[in-house]
Scaffold this motif. Structure first.
Motif, PDB file in Angstrom:
ATOM      1  N   GLU A  28      13.186 -10.501   8.192  1.00 44.45           N
ATOM      2  CA  GLU A  28      12.425 -10.271   6.969  1.00 44.45           C
ATOM      3  C   GLU A  28      11.769  -8.908   6.885  1.00 44.45           C
ATOM      4  OE1 GLU A  28       9.729 -13.488   6.296  1.00 44.45           O
ATOM      5  OE2 GLU A  28      11.287 -14.998   6.552  1.00 44.45           O
ATOM      6  N   ARG A  29      12.063  -8.013   7.828  1.00 47.65           N
ATOM      7  CA  ARG A  29      11.443  -6.689   7.820  1.00 47.65           C
ATOM      8  C   ARG A  29      12.505  -5.604   8.019  1.00 47.65           C
ATOM      9  NH1 ARG A  29       8.860  -9.957  11.007  1.00 47.65           N
ATOM     10  NH2 ARG A  29       9.698  -9.038  12.878  1.00 47.65           N
ATOM     11  N   VAL A  30      12.210  -4.437   7.479  1.00 44.28           N
ATOM     12  CA  VAL A  30      13.085  -3.280   7.677  1.00 44.28           C
ATOM     13  C   VAL A  30      12.270  -2.139   8.270  1.00 44.28           C
ATOM     14  CG1 VAL A  30      14.722  -3.792   5.830  1.00 44.28           C
ATOM     15  CG2 VAL A  30      12.712  -2.449   5.317  1.00 44.28           C
ATOM     16  N   MET A  31      12.934  -1.305   9.065  1.00 42.83           N
ATOM     17  CA  MET A  31      12.298  -0.102   9.594  1.00 42.83           C
ATOM     18  C   MET A  31      12.867   1.066   8.806  1.00 42.83           C
ATOM     19  SD  MET A  31      12.143   1.472  13.444  1.00 42.83           S
ATOM     20  CE  MET A  31      11.244   0.074  14.064  1.00 42.83           C
ATOM     21  N   ILE A  32      11.960   1.811   8.188  1.00 34.09           N
ATOM     22  CA  ILE A  32      12.387   2.976   7.420  1.00 34.09           C
ATOM     23  C   ILE A  32      11.649   4.210   7.927  1.00 34.09           C
ATOM     24  CG2 ILE A  32      13.009   1.645   5.381  1.00 34.09           C
ATOM     25  CD1 ILE A  32      10.470   2.498   4.060  1.00 34.09           C
ATOM     26  N   PRO A  85       0.804  -1.230   0.000  1.00 31.47           N
ATOM     27  CA  PRO A  85       0.000   0.000   0.000  1.00 31.47           C
ATOM     28  C   PRO A  85       0.835   1.278   0.000  1.00 31.47           C
ATOM     29  CG  PRO A  85      -0.140  -1.125   2.136  1.00 31.47           C
ATOM     30  CD  PRO A  85       0.599  -2.033   1.205  1.00 31.47           C
ATOM     31  N   LEU A  86       2.083   1.205   0.420  1.00 27.73           N
ATOM     32  CA  LEU A  86       2.937   2.400   0.439  1.00 27.73           C
ATOM     33  C   LEU A  86       3.883   2.455  -0.763  1.00 27.73           C
ATOM     34  CD1 LEU A  86       3.859   2.326   4.243  1.00 27.73           C
ATOM     35  CD2 LEU A  86       2.099   3.709   3.132  1.00 27.73           C
ATOM     36  N   SER A  87       3.597   1.668  -1.794  1.00 30.02           N
ATOM     37  CA  SER A  87       4.515   1.606  -2.932  1.00 30.02           C
ATOM     38  C   SER A  87       4.734   2.985  -3.545  1.00 30.02           C
ATOM     39  CB  SER A  87       4.021   0.635  -3.993  1.00 30.02           C
ATOM     40  OG  SER A  87       2.840   1.097  -4.569  1.00 30.02           O
ATOM     41  N   SER A  88       5.935   3.175  -4.023  1.00 29.93           N
ATOM     42  CA  SER A  88       6.467   4.382  -4.659  1.00 29.93           C
ATOM     43  C   SER A  88       6.926   5.447  -3.672  1.00 29.93           C
ATOM     44  CB  SER A  88       5.502   4.988  -5.688  1.00 29.93           C
ATOM     45  OG  SER A  88       4.491   5.711  -5.045  1.00 29.93           O
ATOM     46  N   LEU A  89       6.709   5.248  -2.370  1.00 30.32           N
ATOM     47  CA  LEU A  89       7.222   6.198  -1.383  1.00 30.32           C
ATOM     48  C   LEU A  89       8.698   5.921  -1.118  1.00 30.32           C
ATOM     49  CD1 LEU A  89       4.338   6.331   1.258  1.00 30.32           C
ATOM     50  CD2 LEU A  89       4.854   7.979  -0.548  1.00 30.32           C
ATOM     51  N   GLU A  90       9.430   6.989  -0.841  1.00 30.26           N
ATOM     52  CA  GLU A  90      10.846   6.848  -0.515  1.00 30.26           C
ATOM     53  C   GLU A  90      11.067   7.217   0.941  1.00 30.26           C
ATOM     54  OE1 GLU A  90      13.584   8.796  -3.115  1.00 30.26           O
ATOM     55  OE2 GLU A  90      12.658   7.950  -4.910  1.00 30.26           O
ATOM     56  N   GLY A  91      12.052   6.525   1.540  1.00 28.55           N
ATOM     57  CA  GLY A  91      12.371   6.791   2.928  1.00 28.55           C
ATOM     58  C   GLY A  91      13.829   6.514   3.215  1.00 28.55           C
ATOM     59  N   ILE A  92      14.194   6.599   4.479  1.00 29.72           N
ATOM     60  CA  ILE A  92      15.564   6.402   4.940  1.00 29.72           C
ATOM     61  C   ILE A  92      15.610   5.134   5.787  1.00 29.72           C
ATOM     62  CG2 ILE A  92      17.476   7.408   6.258  1.00 29.72           C
ATOM     63  CD1 ILE A  92      16.720   8.999   3.743  1.00 29.72           C
ATOM     64  N   PHE A  93      16.563   4.256   5.476  1.00 28.59           N
ATOM     65  CA  PHE A  93      16.723   3.011   6.235  1.00 28.59           C
ATOM     66  C   PHE A  93      17.191   3.328   7.651  1.00 28.59           C
ATOM     67  CE2 PHE A  93      19.550  -0.430   7.708  1.00 28.59           C
ATOM     68  CZ  PHE A  93      18.649  -1.487   7.731  1.00 28.59           C
ATOM     69  N   LEU A  94      16.473   2.766   8.644  1.00 30.22           N
ATOM     70  CA  LEU A  94      16.867   2.924  10.036  1.00 30.22           C
ATOM     71  C   LEU A  94      17.554   1.663  10.551  1.00 30.22           C
ATOM     72  CD1 LEU A  94      13.703   4.715  11.498  1.00 30.22           C
ATOM     73  CD2 LEU A  94      15.928   5.723  10.949  1.00 30.22           C
ATOM     74  N   LEU A  97       2.126  12.642   6.543  1.00 33.33           N
ATOM     75  CA  LEU A  97       1.275  13.582   7.283  1.00 33.33           C
ATOM     76  C   LEU A  97       2.088  14.710   7.920  1.00 33.33           C
ATOM     77  CD1 LEU A  97      -1.006  10.925   8.984  1.00 33.33           C
ATOM     78  CD2 LEU A  97      -1.495  12.219   6.911  1.00 33.33           C
ATOM     79  N   SER A  98       2.963  15.278   7.148  1.00 29.06           N
ATOM     80  CA  SER A  98       3.780  16.425   7.542  1.00 29.06           C
ATOM     81  C   SER A  98       4.751  16.142   8.677  1.00 29.06           C
ATOM     82  CB  SER A  98       2.888  17.618   7.934  1.00 29.06           C
ATOM     83  OG  SER A  98       2.072  17.969   6.854  1.00 29.06           O
ATOM     84  N   ARG A  99       5.061  14.889   8.930  1.00 27.42           N
ATOM     85  CA  ARG A  99       6.086  14.571   9.912  1.00 27.42           C
ATOM     86  C   ARG A  99       6.734  13.241   9.559  1.00 27.42           C
ATOM     87  NH1 ARG A  99       2.828  13.085  15.423  1.00 27.42           N
ATOM     88  NH2 ARG A  99       4.460  11.581  15.704  1.00 27.42           N
ATOM     89  N   LYS A 100       7.902  13.019  10.134  1.00 27.50           N
ATOM     90  CA  LYS A 100       8.632  11.785   9.848  1.00 27.50           C
ATOM     91  C   LYS A 100       8.119  10.664  10.749  1.00 27.50           C
ATOM     92  CE  LYS A 100      12.616  14.101   8.045  1.00 27.50           C
ATOM     93  NZ  LYS A 100      14.025  14.342   8.074  1.00 27.50           N
ATOM     94  N   GLN A 101       7.776   9.534  10.110  1.00 29.00           N
ATOM     95  CA  GLN A 101       7.224   8.386  10.819  1.00 29.00           C
ATOM     96  C   GLN A 101       8.075   7.142  10.550  1.00 29.00           C
ATOM     97  OE1 GLN A 101       4.357   8.196  12.701  1.00 29.00           O
ATOM     98  NE2 GLN A 101       4.041  10.388  12.484  1.00 29.00           N
ATOM     99  N   PRO A 102       8.462   6.402  11.612  1.00 35.59           N
ATOM    100  CA  PRO A 102       9.120   5.115  11.367  1.00 35.59           C
ATOM    101  C   PRO A 102       8.054   4.090  10.963  1.00 35.59           C
ATOM    102  CG  PRO A 102       8.998   5.548  13.723  1.00 35.59           C
ATOM    103  CD  PRO A 102       8.419   6.742  13.023  1.00 35.59           C
TER     104      PRO A 102
END
Length: 165
Positions: A137-141, A122-131, A146-151
């Motif tokens: 099997e999962r990554v936190m980005i 559902p979030l395809s095409s969004l870009e983020g920063i790898f945390l 919504l106008s703020r940075k969300q992990p």
């Protein structure tokens, strides 16, 4: 002296992996084409490998090799034969299977701060920063939502590194 050829072995029901392991322990060269699939295990999706040809695997043998141990190898049922002889499989078929088999995508070694793009879900095409990695099997980005940075935690197979153009 003829070069080794590929042959088809029939395995006992649900013992492909066991047959392959036992043949490797006897120093035979085998090939069991597999593909990656996702199954629900205890309500959670889990990536697994399944045989492309359940109940069969390929083995490379020459006429000088000792074929007798194959009959008593655990997991092996028989050598598939046609017209009163073992059925040979052309090398080209094995090579084509090797190139076409889907192996699990190797987890890329991401470093904190790497730019990632979500390519599926559902979030395809969004870009983020790898945390960080969140399990195997999962990554936190970190996404700008919504106008703020969300992990956000997403499956690792749903992201790829952003390449500089």
């Amino acid at each position: 002296m003829k070069p080794p050829s590929w042959y088809l072995l029939q395995c006992k029901p649900r013992q492909d992996e066991r047959a392959e392991l036992n043949l490797h322990q006897q120093n035979y060269q085998t090939f069991r084409p597999q593909f990656a699939t996702e199954r629900l295990v205890r309500g959670k999706p889990q990536s697994t490998l399944e045989s492309l040809f359940p109940g069969y695997l390929f083995i490379q043998l020459s006429h000088e090799d000792n074929w007798a141990p194959l009959r008593s190898t655990r997991g092996v049922s028989r050598i598939v034969d046609f017209n009163r002889g073992p059925a040979t499989v052309p090398d080209e078929v094995i090579e084509r299977l090797r190139t076409r088999c889907l192996l699990p995508k190797q987890v890329q070694a991401f470093k904190p701060g790497d730019a990632l793009q979500i390519i599926d879900g559902p979030l395809s095409s969004l870009e983020g920063i790898f945390l960080s990695m969140d399990g195997e099997e999962r990554v936190m980005i970190l996404l700008q939502l919504l106008s703020r940075k969300q992990p956000v935690v997403v499956p690792v197979r749903h992201v790829e590194a952003v390449t500089a153009q």
